[in-house]
Design a protein around this motif. Structure first.
Motif, PDB file in Angstrom:
ATOM      1  N   SER A 194       0.832  -1.213   0.000  1.00 38.97           N
ATOM      2  CA  SER A 194       0.000   0.000   0.000  1.00 38.97           C
ATOM      3  C   SER A 194       0.860   1.254   0.000  1.00 38.97           C
ATOM      4  CB  SER A 194      -0.932   0.006   1.216  1.00 38.97           C
ATOM      5  OG  SER A 194      -1.832  -1.067   1.150  1.00 38.97           O
ATOM      6  N   ARG A 195       1.925   1.231   0.778  1.00 39.41           N
ATOM      7  CA  ARG A 195       2.838   2.377   0.828  1.00 39.41           C
ATOM      8  C   ARG A 195       3.498   2.592  -0.540  1.00 39.41           C
ATOM      9  NH1 ARG A 195       5.324   1.050   5.333  1.00 39.41           N
ATOM     10  NH2 ARG A 195       6.921  -0.163   4.298  1.00 39.41           N
ATOM     11  N   GLU A 196       3.880   1.514  -1.189  1.00 34.56           N
ATOM     12  CA  GLU A 196       4.520   1.603  -2.505  1.00 34.56           C
ATOM     13  C   GLU A 196       3.564   2.179  -3.549  1.00 34.56           C
ATOM     14  OE1 GLU A 196       7.894   1.361  -4.797  1.00 34.56           O
ATOM     15  OE2 GLU A 196       7.760   0.856  -2.669  1.00 34.56           O
ATOM     16  N   LEU A 197       2.286   1.863  -3.426  1.00 33.91           N
ATOM     17  CA  LEU A 197       1.292   2.331  -4.403  1.00 33.91           C
ATOM     18  C   LEU A 197       0.998   3.824  -4.287  1.00 33.91           C
ATOM     19  CD1 LEU A 197      -1.279  -0.602  -4.243  1.00 33.91           C
ATOM     20  CD2 LEU A 197       0.375  -0.129  -6.054  1.00 33.91           C
ATOM     21  N   GLN A 198       1.273   4.414  -3.156  1.00 31.62           N
ATOM     22  CA  GLN A 198       0.930   5.824  -2.928  1.00 31.62           C
ATOM     23  C   GLN A 198       1.563   6.763  -3.940  1.00 31.62           C
ATOM     24  OE1 GLN A 198       2.009   6.568   1.151  1.00 31.62           O
ATOM     25  NE2 GLN A 198       0.122   5.666   1.941  1.00 31.62           N
ATOM     26  N   ASP A 199       2.776   6.471  -4.382  1.00 32.50           N
ATOM     27  CA  ASP A 199       3.479   7.367  -5.297  1.00 32.50           C
ATOM     28  C   ASP A 199       3.419   6.916  -6.752  1.00 32.50           C
ATOM     29  OD1 ASP A 199       4.263   9.000  -3.164  1.00 32.50           O
ATOM     30  OD2 ASP A 199       6.046   7.789  -2.785  1.00 32.50           O
ATOM     31  N   ALA A 200       2.692   5.843  -7.021  1.00 30.77           N
ATOM     32  CA  ALA A 200       2.640   5.303  -8.380  1.00 30.77           C
ATOM     33  C   ALA A 200       1.860   6.232  -9.308  1.00 30.77           C
ATOM     34  CB  ALA A 200       1.990   3.929  -8.362  1.00 30.77           C
ATOM     35  N   GLU A 201       2.275   6.266 -10.570  1.00 34.87           N
ATOM     36  CA  GLU A 201       1.544   7.009 -11.588  1.00 34.87           C
ATOM     37  C   GLU A 201       0.649   6.083 -12.394  1.00 34.87           C
ATOM     38  OE1 GLU A 201       4.125   9.461 -13.960  1.00 34.87           O
ATOM     39  OE2 GLU A 201       5.226  10.143 -12.203  1.00 34.87           O
ATOM     40  N   LEU A 202       1.027   4.802 -12.451  1.00 32.36           N
ATOM     41  CA  LEU A 202       0.265   3.790 -13.175  1.00 32.36           C
ATOM     42  C   LEU A 202       0.311   2.502 -12.369  1.00 32.36           C
ATOM     43  CD1 LEU A 202      -1.170   2.646 -15.741  1.00 32.36           C
ATOM     44  CD2 LEU A 202       1.123   2.113 -16.615  1.00 32.36           C
ATOM     45  N   ILE A 203      -0.861   1.910 -12.150  1.00 33.76           N
ATOM     46  CA  ILE A 203      -0.948   0.631 -11.450  1.00 33.76           C
ATOM     47  C   ILE A 203      -1.682  -0.338 -12.361  1.00 33.76           C
ATOM     48  CG2 ILE A 203      -1.894  -0.623  -9.472  1.00 33.76           C
ATOM     49  CD1 ILE A 203      -1.799   2.098  -7.936  1.00 33.76           C
ATOM     50  N   VAL A 204      -1.030  -1.453 -12.665  1.00 30.71           N
ATOM     51  CA  VAL A 204      -1.655  -2.537 -13.417  1.00 30.71           C
ATOM     52  C   VAL A 204      -1.709  -3.720 -12.462  1.00 30.71           C
ATOM     53  CG1 VAL A 204      -1.498  -4.070 -15.408  1.00 30.71           C
ATOM     54  CG2 VAL A 204      -0.719  -1.697 -15.604  1.00 30.71           C
ATOM     55  N   TRP A 205      -2.916  -4.165 -12.145  1.00 26.97           N
ATOM     56  CA  TRP A 205      -3.090  -5.250 -11.170  1.00 26.97           C
ATOM     57  C   TRP A 205      -3.810  -6.403 -11.846  1.00 26.97           C
ATOM     58  CZ3 TRP A 205      -6.925  -5.091  -6.501  1.00 26.97           C
ATOM     59  CH2 TRP A 205      -6.743  -6.222  -5.707  1.00 26.97           C
ATOM     60  N   ASN A 206      -3.173  -7.566 -11.805  1.00 26.11           N
ATOM     61  CA  ASN A 206      -3.743  -8.755 -12.427  1.00 26.11           C
ATOM     62  C   ASN A 206      -3.539  -9.930 -11.485  1.00 26.11           C
ATOM     63  OD1 ASN A 206      -3.995 -11.162 -14.080  1.00 26.11           O
ATOM     64  ND2 ASN A 206      -4.024  -9.790 -15.827  1.00 26.11           N
ATOM     65  N   GLY A 207      -4.559 -10.275 -10.743  1.00 22.89           N
ATOM     66  CA  GLY A 207      -4.502 -11.429  -9.849  1.00 22.89           C
ATOM     67  C   GLY A 207      -4.592 -11.043  -8.391  1.00 22.89           C
ATOM     68  N   PRO A 208      -5.478 -11.710  -7.648  1.00 23.10           N
ATOM     69  CA  PRO A 208      -5.637 -11.415  -6.226  1.00 23.10           C
ATOM     70  C   PRO A 208      -4.421 -11.846  -5.409  1.00 23.10           C
ATOM     71  CG  PRO A 208      -7.003 -13.289  -6.871  1.00 23.10           C
ATOM     72  CD  PRO A 208      -6.389 -12.747  -8.120  1.00 23.10           C
ATOM     73  N   MET A 209      -4.327 -11.354  -4.201  1.00 19.69           N
ATOM     74  CA  MET A 209      -3.218 -11.666  -3.307  1.00 19.69           C
ATOM     75  C   MET A 209      -3.373 -13.013  -2.620  1.00 19.69           C
ATOM     76  SD  MET A 209      -1.181  -9.069  -3.534  1.00 19.69           S
ATOM     77  CE  MET A 209      -1.630  -9.092  -5.258  1.00 19.69           C
ATOM     78  N   GLY A 210      -4.593 -13.516  -2.609  1.00 22.16           N
ATOM     79  CA  GLY A 210      -4.852 -14.790  -1.941  1.00 22.16           C
ATOM     80  C   GLY A 210      -6.197 -15.334  -2.377  1.00 22.16           C
ATOM     81  N   VAL A 211      -6.696 -16.267  -1.601  1.00 25.11           N
ATOM     82  CA  VAL A 211      -7.981 -16.897  -1.895  1.00 25.11           C
ATOM     83  C   VAL A 211      -9.077 -16.031  -1.263  1.00 25.11           C
ATOM     84  CG1 VAL A 211      -9.284 -19.064  -1.763  1.00 25.11           C
ATOM     85  CG2 VAL A 211      -6.794 -19.117  -1.824  1.00 25.11           C
ATOM     86  N   PHE A 212      -9.326 -14.880  -1.896  1.00 22.72           N
ATOM     87  CA  PHE A 212     -10.198 -13.863  -1.307  1.00 22.72           C
ATOM     88  C   PHE A 212     -11.652 -14.318  -1.206  1.00 22.72           C
ATOM     89  CE2 PHE A 212     -10.761 -13.221  -5.755  1.00 22.72           C
ATOM     90  CZ  PHE A 212     -12.059 -12.762  -5.903  1.00 22.72           C
ATOM     91  N   GLU A 213     -12.015 -15.365  -1.926  1.00 19.13           N
ATOM     92  CA  GLU A 213     -13.387 -15.868  -1.860  1.00 19.13           C
ATOM     93  C   GLU A 213     -13.707 -16.447  -0.483  1.00 19.13           C
ATOM     94  OE1 GLU A 213     -11.775 -16.521  -6.059  1.00 19.13           O
ATOM     95  OE2 GLU A 213     -11.041 -16.830  -4.029  1.00 19.13           O
ATOM     96  N   ILE A 214     -12.679 -16.832   0.265  1.00 22.27           N
ATOM     97  CA  ILE A 214     -12.838 -17.337   1.636  1.00 22.27           C
ATOM     98  C   ILE A 214     -12.400 -16.227   2.579  1.00 22.27           C
ATOM     99  CG2 ILE A 214     -12.086 -19.078   3.305  1.00 22.27           C
ATOM    100  CD1 ILE A 214     -11.623 -20.980   0.913  1.00 22.27           C
ATOM    101  N   ASP A 215     -13.287 -15.804   3.469  1.00 22.81           N
ATOM    102  CA  ASP A 215     -13.030 -14.635   4.318  1.00 22.81           C
ATOM    103  C   ASP A 215     -11.706 -14.696   5.084  1.00 22.81           C
ATOM    104  OD1 ASP A 215     -15.297 -13.357   3.429  1.00 22.81           O
ATOM    105  OD2 ASP A 215     -16.533 -13.973   5.137  1.00 22.81           O
ATOM    106  N   ASN A 216     -11.306 -15.876   5.563  1.00 20.57           N
ATOM    107  CA  ASN A 216     -10.041 -15.992   6.308  1.00 20.57           C
ATOM    108  C   ASN A 216      -8.837 -15.561   5.475  1.00 20.57           C
ATOM    109  OD1 ASN A 216     -11.207 -16.962   8.626  1.00 20.57           O
ATOM    110  ND2 ASN A 216     -10.473 -19.052   8.397  1.00 20.57           N
ATOM    111  N   PHE A 217      -8.978 -15.610   4.150  1.00 17.89           N
ATOM    112  CA  PHE A 217      -7.856 -15.322   3.266  1.00 17.89           C
ATOM    113  C   PHE A 217      -8.131 -14.126   2.355  1.00 17.89           C
ATOM    114  CE2 PHE A 217      -8.323 -20.011   3.768  1.00 17.89           C
ATOM    115  CZ  PHE A 217      -7.359 -20.157   4.744  1.00 17.89           C
ATOM    116  N   ALA A 218      -9.048 -13.267   2.746  1.00 25.73           N
ATOM    117  CA  ALA A 218      -9.468 -12.147   1.894  1.00 25.73           C
ATOM    118  C   ALA A 218      -8.822 -10.819   2.238  1.00 25.73           C
ATOM    119  CB  ALA A 218     -10.991 -11.995   1.950  1.00 25.73           C
TER     120      ALA A 218
END
Length: 143
Positions: free
Chosen positions: A54-78
């Motif tokens: 999150s800190r790294e994203l603060q100064d970004a001019e362009l963010i391309v995000w492809n793919g979740p960080m975990g198994v977000f469909e299950i609340d424990n891993f979201a």
């Protein structure tokens, strides 16, 4: 390769692990510098990684995000995916989200309306960004 090209590469520093991918399973936060135990799998990113990314994203001019960080469909891993979605949405950068799972994640986080461009074509988006020719686009340019 990243170091050779002087590209900053950030990897998770505190994965969230469990022995199974189930809603009621006990989770374990793996401490910085420690490996995920052999009987477990990494299923999300932890709080330190969320803060780092999150800190790294603060100064970004362009963010391309492809793919979740975990198994977000299950609340424990979201948490990692949902918090990163919020950080991307809070950025002043141009934001591009690709892939059906990532689209579902920004929708689940309630921030889809704050993303500059959303595409369900995750694999195709990555191929396009890497310079490969896409058959559908190529056929349009022949018209």
């Amino acid at each position: 390769k990243a170091a050779e090209k002087q590209v900053k590469l950030l990897l998770p520093v505190d994965p969230v692990a469990a022995i199974k991918m189930e809603p009621e399973i006990t989770i374990r936060m793996v401490k910085k510098g420690k490996e995920i135990p052999e009987n477990m799998m990494g299923l999300d990113i932890g709080f330190d990684t969320i803060e780092l990314y999150s800190r790294e994203l603060q100064d970004a001019e362009l963010i391309v995000w492809n793919g979740p960080m975990g198994v977000f469909e299950i609340d424990n891993f979201a948490a990692g995916t949902l918090e990163l979605a919020k950080a991307v949405a809070a950025s002043t950068a141009t934001t591009i989200v690709g892939g059906g799972d990532t689209v579902a994640a920004v929708q689940k986080a309630g921030v889809a309306d704050k993303i500059t461009h959303i595409s369900t074509g995750g694999g195709a988006s990555l191929e396009f960004l890497s310079g490969l020719k896409l058959p559908g686009i190529e056929s349009l340019s022949e018209c």
